[in-house]
Design a protein around this motif. Structure first.
Motif, PDB file in Angstrom:
ATOM      1  N   TYR A   1       0.885  -1.351  -0.178  1.00  9.93           N
ATOM      2  CA  TYR A   1      -0.145  -0.011  -0.223  1.00  9.93           C
ATOM      3  C   TYR A   1       0.930   1.267   0.011  1.00  9.93           C
ATOM      4  N   GLU A   2       2.073   1.095  -0.148  1.00 11.42           N
ATOM      5  CA  GLU A   2       2.951   2.380  -0.089  1.00 11.42           C
ATOM      6  C   GLU A   2       3.330   2.841  -1.505  1.00 11.42           C
TER       7      GLU A   2
ATOM      8  N   ARG B   1       5.662   9.685   4.741  1.00 11.20           N
ATOM      9  CA  ARG B   1       5.339   8.553   5.911  1.00 11.20           C
ATOM     10  C   ARG B   1       3.667   8.838   6.151  1.00 11.20           C
ATOM     11  N   PHE B   2       3.240  10.004   6.455  1.00  5.96           N
ATOM     12  CA  PHE B   2       2.120  10.439   6.526  1.00  5.96           C
ATOM     13  C   PHE B   2       0.961   9.824   5.348  1.00  5.96           C
ATOM     14  N   VAL B   3       1.248  10.209   3.933  1.00 10.61           N
ATOM     15  CA  VAL B   3       0.580   9.780   2.919  1.00 10.61           C
ATOM     16  C   VAL B   3       0.708   8.146   2.709  1.00 10.61           C
ATOM     17  N   ASN B   4       1.710   7.580   3.195  1.00 12.76           N
ATOM     18  CA  ASN B   4       1.600   6.085   3.200  1.00 12.76           C
ATOM     19  C   ASN B   4       0.641   5.598   4.174  1.00 12.76           C
TER      20      ASN B   4
ATOM     21  N   LEU C   1      -3.717   1.546  12.697  1.00 14.92           N
ATOM     22  CA  LEU C   1      -2.708   2.001  11.876  1.00 14.92           C
ATOM     23  C   LEU C   1      -1.429   1.446  12.428  1.00 14.92           C
ATOM     24  N   PRO C   2      -0.452   0.866  11.590  1.00 14.20           N
ATOM     25  CA  PRO C   2       0.745   0.560  12.334  1.00 14.20           C
ATOM     26  C   PRO C   2       1.685   1.620  12.644  1.00 14.20           C
ATOM     27  N   GLU C   3       2.403   1.329  13.780  1.00 12.41           N
ATOM     28  CA  GLU C   3       3.138   2.587  14.483  1.00 12.41           C
ATOM     29  C   GLU C   3       4.273   3.116  13.473  1.00 12.41           C
ATOM     30  N   ARG C   4       4.655   2.497  12.561  1.00 13.98           N
ATOM     31  CA  ARG C   4       5.708   3.010  11.587  1.00 13.98           C
ATOM     32  C   ARG C   4       5.096   4.383  11.059  1.00 13.98           C
ATOM     33  N   TYR C   5       3.810   4.462  10.970  1.00 12.03           N
ATOM     34  CA  TYR C   5       3.106   5.824  10.226  1.00 12.03           C
ATOM     35  C   TYR C   5       3.106   6.694  11.254  1.00 12.03           C
ATOM     36  N   GLY C   6       3.160   6.589  12.629  1.00 13.65           N
ATOM     37  CA  GLY C   6       2.821   7.670  13.512  1.00 13.65           C
ATOM     38  C   GLY C   6       1.623   7.287  14.465  1.00 13.65           C
ATOM     39  N   LYS C   7       1.494   8.214  15.364  1.00 11.13           N
ATOM     40  CA  LYS C   7       0.364   8.156  16.261  1.00 11.13           C
ATOM     41  C   LYS C   7      -1.045   8.215  15.380  1.00 11.13           C
TER      42      LYS C   7
ATOM     43  N   HIS D   1      -4.708  10.916  11.663  1.00  5.55           N
ATOM     44  CA  HIS D   1      -6.049  11.145  11.037  1.00  5.55           C
ATOM     45  C   HIS D   1      -6.537  12.770  11.347  1.00  5.55           C
ATOM     46  N   LYS D   2      -6.023  13.404  12.424  1.00  3.77           N
ATOM     47  CA  LYS D   2      -6.232  14.632  12.471  1.00  3.77           C
ATOM     48  C   LYS D   2      -5.847  15.604  11.196  1.00  3.77           C
TER      49      LYS D   2
END
Length: 125
Positions: free
Chosen positions: A6-7, A36-39, A54-60, A65-66
């Motif tokens: 999906y990246e 990273r955000f778009v992915n 959402l996996p942690e590799r993309y952030g919180k 979402h915000k």
């Protein structure tokens, strides 16, 4: 490590990178790793999972979402999609049938008042 499921590939990323907020030379705080955000957004949208998964590799997930909501309200996604649609050779262009209008007779294929014919029955002459 290669591209994860999906990246975006490097080519796909280079295509949209300049369309996103937080670029160097723009006013305001630059986005923290837009790729990273778009992915992360693509992972949620394409997997069909909840934001909380959402996996942690993309952030919180709450932060991702915000930011997704802010970009949606600001029209960022609309601008990206509009740019991608301009490329007629884009192999990922699709037409969503929910926006295609069909004439009311398109559903049955017969004219108003015409008799229906069951398969196997002989036509009246």
């Amino acid at each position: 490590m290669g591209v994860l499921r999906y990246e975006l590939t490097d080519g796909q990323w280079s295509r949209i990178e300049g369309l996103l907020p937080g670029r160097a030379g723009l006013v305001g705080r630059p986005g923290e790793d837009n790729r990273r955000f778009v992915n992360g957004v693509l992972w949620v949208v394409r997997s069909g999972m909840r934001w909380a998964d959402l996996p942690e590799r993309y952030g919180k997930y709450k932060s991702v979402h915000k930011r997704f909501v802010r970009w949606s309200q600001a029209g960022v996604w609309d601008r990206v999609f509009a740019d991608l649609v301009r490329d007629k050779k884009n192999p990922h262009l699709m037409l969503d049938s929910t926006i295609v209008k069909a004439h009311q007779q398109a559903a049955t294929g017969r004219k108003k008042g015409a008799k229906t014919r069951l398969w196997g029955e002989a036509e009246e002459v």
